[in-house]
Design an enzyme around this catalytic site. Structure first.
Site, PDB file in Angstrom:
ATOM      1  N   ASP A  90      13.870   6.407  -5.487  1.00  0.00           N
ATOM      2  CA  ASP A  90      13.673   6.104  -4.072  1.00  0.00           C
ATOM      3  C   ASP A  90      14.823   5.202  -3.639  1.00  0.00           C
ATOM      4  OD1 ASP A  90      12.571   5.885  -1.548  1.00  0.00           O
ATOM      5  OD2 ASP A  90      10.880   4.616  -2.151  1.00  0.00           O
ATOM      6  N   GLN A 127       1.920  10.289  -0.382  1.00  0.00           N
ATOM      7  CA  GLN A 127       3.171  10.736  -0.988  1.00  0.00           C
ATOM      8  C   GLN A 127       2.952  11.143  -2.436  1.00  0.00           C
ATOM      9  OE1 GLN A 127       6.519  11.069   0.291  1.00  0.00           O
ATOM     10  NE2 GLN A 127       6.531  12.187  -1.645  1.00  0.00           N
ATOM     11  N   HIS A 174       1.476   4.090  -1.328  1.00  0.00           N
ATOM     12  CA  HIS A 174       1.809   5.298  -0.569  1.00  0.00           C
ATOM     13  C   HIS A 174       1.041   6.460  -1.197  1.00  0.00           C
ATOM     14  CE1 HIS A 174       3.740   7.800   2.181  1.00  0.00           C
ATOM     15  NE2 HIS A 174       5.016   7.572   1.925  1.00  0.00           N
ATOM     16  N   CYS A 185      11.114  10.847  -2.440  1.00  0.00           N
ATOM     17  CA  CYS A 185      10.201  10.885  -1.288  1.00  0.00           C
ATOM     18  C   CYS A 185      10.935  10.986   0.042  1.00  0.00           C
ATOM     19  CB  CYS A 185       9.283   9.671  -1.303  1.00  0.00           C
ATOM     20  SG  CYS A 185      10.129   8.081  -1.200  1.00  0.00           S
ATOM     21  N   ARG A 198       0.044   3.693   9.346  1.00  0.00           N
ATOM     22  CA  ARG A 198       1.261   3.473   8.564  1.00  0.00           C
ATOM     23  C   ARG A 198       1.785   2.098   8.970  1.00  0.00           C
ATOM     24  NH1 ARG A 198       5.534   6.668   6.134  1.00  0.00           N
ATOM     25  NH2 ARG A 198       7.596   5.844   6.576  1.00  0.00           N
ATOM     26  N   ARG A 244       3.665  17.317   1.530  1.00  0.00           N
ATOM     27  CA  ARG A 244       3.013  16.253   2.301  1.00  0.00           C
ATOM     28  C   ARG A 244       2.056  16.875   3.320  1.00  0.00           C
ATOM     29  NH1 ARG A 244       5.378  11.321   3.154  1.00  0.00           N
ATOM     30  NH2 ARG A 244       3.504  10.938   4.405  1.00  0.00           N
TER      31      ARG A 244
END
Length: 303
Positions: A222, A133, A130, A262, A103, A290
């Site tokens: 987001d 996600q 991502h 998210c 990450r 997730r």
């Protein structure tokens, strides 16, 4: 599937379906208390250059469910901080562990790590993409709606890494997607070039969130300032004025429209607290998934 999961642009529609079907299977097994058919003793190295709640916990718990072990590393407490080449880190970890999740900021770092690893590499997040996600998002939508094909998705806000992956994931899953971003905050050009090739699904990029939300089955948003953009928060707050997911926006979507976020959420900014709480079940189903979708990815890459 390929050896790695670096970005959704690399996956075929069949790959995405395989991941979702596998994740559904593992989720059902876990809920039923059944043991997963997976070789015990696998080890995942988790490299973090960015802070995390969901990514770290879900990957670590996922490895525990698979009778394996996860090692938490940060770039600052490893030799990477002292300038060890990514290629050398990749070749070293390939001798120790069975899979690497990273990450970080730069997509090129993930691509280079994978290029020099003999084991699978999973992109846990970069500034470009991502993928984990969005696979969890697709899993959640399919659970709630019973399908993906033919649905309309609306994205409101920054054309960031989540938006980039969402566009690709939707179009490869047979979904239409309408993206509303202020001028200067559009998704990455590589993603827009891909979207321009979509044949059976509709993609549109607009500046008016009300246009994007019209008749949507799912509304996504987001935070307006992601990690590393804190210094732009005031400017972004001004740029994204009118891009809040609230009752006015939801009234334009279909009556049974879902909301996905998210997380973490800045309630009162990109989403009203009222809408967030009304759709909290869907949002936290998304967060839970997730875990299941990443287990599905690891299952397919490491078995």
């Amino acid at each position: 599937m390929k050896k790695d999961l670096l970005k959704l642009l690399d996956l075929t529609p069949e790959d995405i379906k395989l991941i979702l079907d596998t994740s559904d299977k593992l989720k059902a097994e876990k809920k039923a208390g059944k043991k997963h058919d997976f070789p015990a003793g696998k080890t995942l190295a988790m490299i973090f250059a960015k802070n995390s709640t969901r990514t770290r916990v879900s990957f670590e718990v996922g490895m525990t469910h698979l009778d394996g072990h996860a090692i938490f590393m940060t770039t600052s407490d490893s030799q990477m901080k002292r300038g060890e080449a990514i290629a050398d880190t990749a070749r070293t970890l390939s001798r120790y562990v069975d899979c690497i999740m990273i990450r970080t900021f730069d997509q090129d770092e993930v691509e280079e790590l994978a290029a020099h690893s003999t084991i699978p590499v999973i992109n846990g997040l970069t500034d470009f993409a991502h993928p984990c996600q969005i696979l969890a998002d697709l899993m959640t939508i399919r659970e709630h709606k019973g399908k993906l094909e033919g649905l309309k998705v609306c994205w409101m806000g920054d054309g960031n890494n989540v938006a980039n992956s969402l566009i690709v994931g939707c179009l490869k899953s047979g979904m239409d997607i309408s993206v509303a971003c202020p001028e200067g905050y559009e998704p990455d050009q590589e993603v827009l070039d891909f979207a321009a090739t979509a044949k059976d699904c509709k993609f549109e990029l607009v500046t008016d969130p009300k246009v994007a939300a019209k008749d949507a089955d799912v509304i996504f948003t987001d935070v307006w300032a992601s990690m590393g953009q804190e210094g732009e928060a005031k400017a972004r707050e001004k740029a994204f004025e009118g891009y809040q997911v609230n009752d006015e926006i939801m009234a334009l979507a279909k009556p049974d429209a879902m909301v996905q976020h998210c997380l973490p959420a800045h309630k009162g900014e990109e989403i009203s607290e009222k809408v967030f709480e009304e759709h909290a079940q869907e949002i936290f189903d998304e967060a839970e998934n997730r875990l299941h979708v990443q287990k599905g990815i690891m299952y397919l890459l490491m078995k």
